[in-house]
Design a protein around this motif. Structure first.
Motif, short mmCIF file in Angstrom:
data_model
loop_
_atom_site.label_atom_id
_atom_site.label_comp_id
_atom_site.label_asym_id
_atom_site.label_seq_id
_atom_site.Cartn_x
_atom_site.Cartn_y
_atom_site.Cartn_z
N ASP A 442 0.86 -1.19 0.00
CA ASP A 442 0.00 0.00 0.00
C ASP A 442 0.89 1.22 0.00
N GLY A 443 1.36 1.61 -1.17
CA GLY A 443 2.30 2.70 -1.28
C GLY A 443 3.73 2.20 -1.18
N GLU A 444 4.68 3.12 -0.97
CA GLU A 444 6.10 2.77 -0.92
C GLU A 444 6.48 2.30 0.49
N VAL A 445 7.25 1.23 0.54
CA VAL A 445 7.78 0.70 1.80
C VAL A 445 9.25 0.37 1.57
N ARG A 446 9.95 0.17 2.68
CA ARG A 446 11.34 -0.25 2.59
C ARG A 446 11.42 -1.75 2.30
N LEU A 447 12.50 -2.15 1.65
CA LEU A 447 12.68 -3.57 1.37
C LEU A 447 12.72 -4.38 2.66
N SER A 448 13.34 -3.82 3.69
CA SER A 448 13.45 -4.55 4.94
C SER A 448 12.11 -4.69 5.65
N ASP A 449 11.09 -3.92 5.24
CA ASP A 449 9.77 -3.99 5.86
C ASP A 449 8.86 -5.01 5.18
N LEU A 450 9.35 -5.72 4.17
CA LEU A 450 8.50 -6.70 3.51
C LEU A 450 8.20 -7.90 4.40
N GLY A 451 9.04 -8.15 5.39
CA GLY A 451 8.80 -9.27 6.27
C GLY A 451 9.29 -10.58 5.68
N GLU A 452 8.96 -11.68 6.35
CA GLU A 452 9.38 -12.99 5.88
C GLU A 452 8.49 -13.44 4.73
N LEU A 453 9.11 -14.00 3.69
CA LEU A 453 8.41 -14.40 2.49
C LEU A 453 8.44 -15.92 2.37
N ASP A 454 7.30 -16.49 1.97
CA ASP A 454 7.25 -17.92 1.70
C ASP A 454 7.91 -18.19 0.34
N PRO A 455 8.18 -19.46 -0.01
CA PRO A 455 8.92 -19.74 -1.26
C PRO A 455 8.24 -19.19 -2.51
N ALA A 456 6.91 -19.31 -2.63
CA ALA A 456 6.23 -18.81 -3.83
C ALA A 456 6.34 -17.30 -3.94
N ALA A 457 6.11 -16.60 -2.82
CA ALA A 457 6.21 -15.14 -2.84
C ALA A 457 7.65 -14.70 -3.10
N PHE A 458 8.62 -15.43 -2.56
CA PHE A 458 10.02 -15.05 -2.75
C PHE A 458 10.44 -15.24 -4.20
N ARG A 459 9.98 -16.32 -4.87
CA ARG A 459 10.31 -16.52 -6.29
C ARG A 459 9.72 -15.39 -7.13
N LEU A 460 8.48 -15.00 -6.84
CA LEU A 460 7.87 -13.90 -7.59
C LEU A 460 8.59 -12.59 -7.32
N PHE A 461 9.03 -12.38 -6.07
CA PHE A 461 9.75 -11.15 -5.74
C PHE A 461 11.09 -11.09 -6.49
#
Length: 533
Positions: A442-461
């Motif tokens: 929701d708008g701009e955030v810092r990369l470090s604020d993305l939190g922990e990502l599951d494998p599917a979300a991390f591959r897409l990222f």
């Protein structure tokens, strides 16, 4: 005193042909001595460039290449035939008449006709098109970026100069047209180079290294310059929405200003549509839209694919040089053995040994017949006419098949497998949608604020981050790209200070410089916009 029986006394050669429209300016290409006719016409083209109007046969003879120059009589005959076909105009040469006998002798001076000149221009364009070698023009990319920056500066002026805008757009279109045409020709010639397996090995290997370096340099320039050009085109906008529209209309009005008054409105509309189409073509070449990749991206992909293909050709050539056996080499060696065989019997033995094809002795017979044949074998070379008969089943004679047919196999029900595949596709779609929803910010955030990502979300990222970094250009702090399937958009902004970011996943921690990131789920936005209220 006149001679009414001389057809050339009162009119030049070719006058009758011009009267009935029977010109054949290309006839000299498909007849005998076509090379001589091309040389003669080339001499007239060079003479015209030097502002020489008429040529005599001896002048044409001296203008031909000294190596293999034909006799002057052959040149005179060629001139007469070219004049008959309409390529040349022959006029009586009265400048050298000193006696009555010279007046009655056929002497002519020749010059190019409009038809002959047009034919030579067409042939020159044809030869140029065949001999053109496509090239990937990295300099053209820089020139396009310069012209777009100039147009962006013009668009910011309160009243842009129509002449400056028109000339800038003409230069942009000319540079872009050359880039697109040369890129198409280069990729076509590159594929022919990849397919060229019969070239000399040393020549191809020497050319390969330069070609790969050339491709890598252009891919690098296309990534950096292409991203810059795409950003400039986004800032200029479309012909109907953006600052490019007024500039295009200024250029169209300037082109239509020279038309007749009764056709000015139609000419202005046609010019505007022409410029709109050119601008849309330029945008489509550098900008991707959902469902369609840009031509620059496709060209970059094709150039990248050509590098491993070239390396594969090099590997095949090295294997051929090292003597490694392949099918073509085996067949050539087998053909040599056949040629060196002493007689036909040896060739037949070689054939059976190489391919395993023997006489047809494979019919199904009963055990009794097999026992008889075991006691008294029949050689494979025996003729069917001389060999003893074989008792076979009447069913084989009647139906052509010895097998006793039973019940047909039941039709297999694949409903369960289809249901499993449909369920698997549904789960994968849900997993992908969940990954998109997890990454959407929701708008701009810092990369470090993305939190922990599951494998599917991390591959897409990682896919989003890779596209963004590939579109990054020097001197900028922000880049925005859309992935190829048009479902996600990422905007990445550099933060000063050199802070580090950490993104935690189940497989480990990704470290990198801190950035501001804004990720938009375009697929969800389209679904919400299209859903009924």
């Amino acid at each position: 005193m006149t001679r009414s029986d001389d057809p050339h006394a009162n009119r030049p050669i070719g006058a009758a042909a011009r009267g009935n429209g029977s010109y054949q300016p290309f006839a000299h290409l498909t007849t005998e001595h076509s090379a001589l006719y091309r040389q003669v016409m080339g001499a007239f083209v060079r003479a015209k460039q030097e502002f020489t109007v008429h040529l005599r046969p001896e002048d044409v003879h001296l203008g031909l290449p000294a190596d293999g120059r034909p006799p002057v009589e052959s040149v005179a005959t060629a001139l007469e035939r070219l004049a008959r076909w309409g390529n040349l105009r022959a006029d009586p040469d009265t400048g050298r008449v000193t006696a009555l006998e010279d007046f009655y002798r056929s002497r002519y001076i020749y010059q190019l006709t409009r038809e002959g000149e047009a034919a030579e221009e067409a042939l020159a364009a044809y030869d140029e098109a065949l001999g053109r070698r496509g090239e990937l023009q990295a300099v053209a990319l820089a020139d396009i970026a310069v012209q777009l920056r100039a147009l962006l500066a013009l668009a910011g002026q309160p009243v842009p100069d129509p002449g400056v805008a028109h000339l800038a757009l003409l230069a942009l279109v000319d540079r872009f047209s050359g880039l697109a045409e040369n890129a198409r020709a280069f990729m076509s010639s590159l594929q022919r180079t990849v397919d060229l397996h019969d070239a000399e090995v040393e020549v191809f290997l020497a050319y390969k290294q330069r070609l790969i370096e050339y491709l890598e340099r252009f891919i690098e320039d296309l990534v950096t310059r292409g991203a810059e050009i795409a950003g400039l085109l986004e800032r200029l906008g479309t012909p109907h929405e953006g600052s490019a529209g007024p500039l295009l209309r200024l250029a169209a009005a300037r082109e239509a200003s020279d038309t007749a008054p009764d056709a000015s409105a139609e000419a202005l509309t046609a010019a505007e549509q022409r410029w709109y189409g050119r601008w849309e073509g330029l945008r489509a070449w550098f900008l991707s839209v959902p469902g369609r990749s840009s031509q620059a991206k496709l060209l970059r992909s094709a150039a990248r694919q050509a590098v491993p293909q070239l390396l594969g050709v090099v590997q095949a050539l090295n294997e051929r040089r090292s003597g490694r056996s392949d099918r073509s080499a085996d067949f050539r060696e087998l053909a040599r053995w056949f040629a060196e065989a002493p007689d036909d019997q040896a060739r037949h033995r070689l054939w059976r040994s190489a391919f395993g094809l023997y006489s047809a002795r494979h019919l199904t017979i009963d055990p009794e017949a097999l026992a008889v044949r075991g006691a008294d074998p029949v050689p494979a070379s025996a003729s069917w006419y001389d060999a003893p008969g074989v008792r076979i089943s009447p069913q084989l004679r009647r139906t052509g098949s010895y097998e006793r047919r039973g019940r047909a196999r039941a039709v297999q029900d694949r409903g369960e497998a289809k249901a499993y595949l449909a369920e698997l596709a549904r789960k994968q779609a849900e997993q992908t949608a969940a990954a998109r929803a997890r990454l959407a910010t929701d708008g701009e955030v810092r990369l470090s604020d993305l939190g922990e990502l599951d494998p599917a979300a991390f591959r897409l990222f990682l896919r989003l981050l890779g596209d963004a970094l590939s579109a990054w250009r020097p001197g900028t702090d922000t880049v925005a790209v859309t992935i190829s399937d048009g479902t996600m958009e990422i905007r990445l902004t550099r933060l000063p200070g050199g802070a580090a970011a950490e993104i935690h996943t189940l497989d480990g921690v990704l470290h990198g410089p801190e950035h501001l990131v804004e990720i938009t789920d375009l697929a969800a936005d389209r679904e919400s916009a299209g859903s009924p209220r």
